[in-house]
Motif scaffolding. Structure first.
Motif, PDB file in Angstrom:
ATOM      1  N   ASP A 219       0.856  -1.184   0.000  1.00  0.00           N
ATOM      2  CA  ASP A 219       0.000   0.000   0.000  1.00  0.00           C
ATOM      3  C   ASP A 219       0.902   1.248   0.000  1.00  0.00           C
ATOM      4  OD1 ASP A 219      -2.296   1.673   0.498  1.00  0.00           O
ATOM      5  OD2 ASP A 219      -1.747   1.683   2.625  1.00  0.00           O
TER       6      ASP A 219
ATOM      7  N   HIS B 174       0.031   9.088   6.188  1.00  0.00           N
ATOM      8  CA  HIS B 174      -1.258   9.252   5.519  1.00  0.00           C
ATOM      9  C   HIS B 174      -1.667  10.721   5.489  1.00  0.00           C
ATOM     10  CE1 HIS B 174      -5.201   8.554   4.052  1.00  0.00           C
ATOM     11  NE2 HIS B 174      -5.078   7.251   4.137  1.00  0.00           N
TER      12      HIS B 174
ATOM     13  N   HIS C 196      -3.633  -0.936   7.067  1.00  0.00           N
ATOM     14  CA  HIS C 196      -4.931  -1.402   7.535  1.00  0.00           C
ATOM     15  C   HIS C 196      -4.931  -2.895   7.847  1.00  0.00           C
ATOM     16  CE1 HIS C 196      -7.712   2.165   6.735  1.00  0.00           C
ATOM     17  NE2 HIS C 196      -6.477   2.589   6.610  1.00  0.00           N
TER      18      HIS C 196
HETATM   19 MG   LIG Z   1      -3.115   2.911   3.591  1.00  0.00          MG
END
Ligand SMILES: [Mg+2]
Length: 141
Positions: free
Chosen positions: A6, A14, A94
């Motif tokens: 990711d 993020h 996640h």
């Molecule tokens: Mg992510």
């Protein structure tokens, strides 16, 4: 091994749609995994220009992906494919349990530990355990 990675929250902090600061050792680890012969797939919700920015961010730092949001380059442009990328391991903030430090991620992949289910239990024992006990008794027993 095919490793799906990711971007937001995993390689960089993020701050989507902006690109956040690099998460410590993410790039260095990915480069080492490439050198070790693994194939990296970028697996992100980013699309279009935002996706290109992420790919370029990694490329400028020496990380080249085998495929981007696809299991392999042959899938590009094909509508007849699964949305899920096919990989041996997924690295994603996640994940259940969250994102380990990149140093730990590297050690886990190098030792093959993420691929060993029922850690500490012999495979045969694990099989018998699953066979004997029903789903609910395994949860609450
Ligand atoms: Mg992510």
């Amino acid at each position: 091994m095919i490793i799906a990675v990711d971007f937001d929250g995993t390689i960089v902090r993020h701050e989507y749609p902006r690109i956040g600061k690099e998460i410590p050792f993410a790039i260095q680890t990915l480069k080492q995994l490439m050198q070790d012969g693994h194939m990296l797939i970028l697996n992100t919700v980013r699309e279009g220009d935002l996706l290109n920015e992420a790919v370029e961010y990694c490329r400028q730092r020496g990380v080249e992906f085998y495929a981007v949001n696809a299991s392999n380059p042959d899938e590009y442009g094909s509508s007849n494919r699964s949305r899920k990328v096919n990989a041996d391991v997924f690295i994603d903030d996640h994940n259940l349990g969250g994102l380990p430090d990149w140093g730990i991620i590297y050690q886990m992949i190098k030792s093959g530990r993420p691929l060993q289910p029922y850690e500490g239990i012999e495979q045969e024992q694990a099989y018998n355990y699953k066979r004997k006990k029903g789903f609910l008794s395994r949860l609450f027993g």
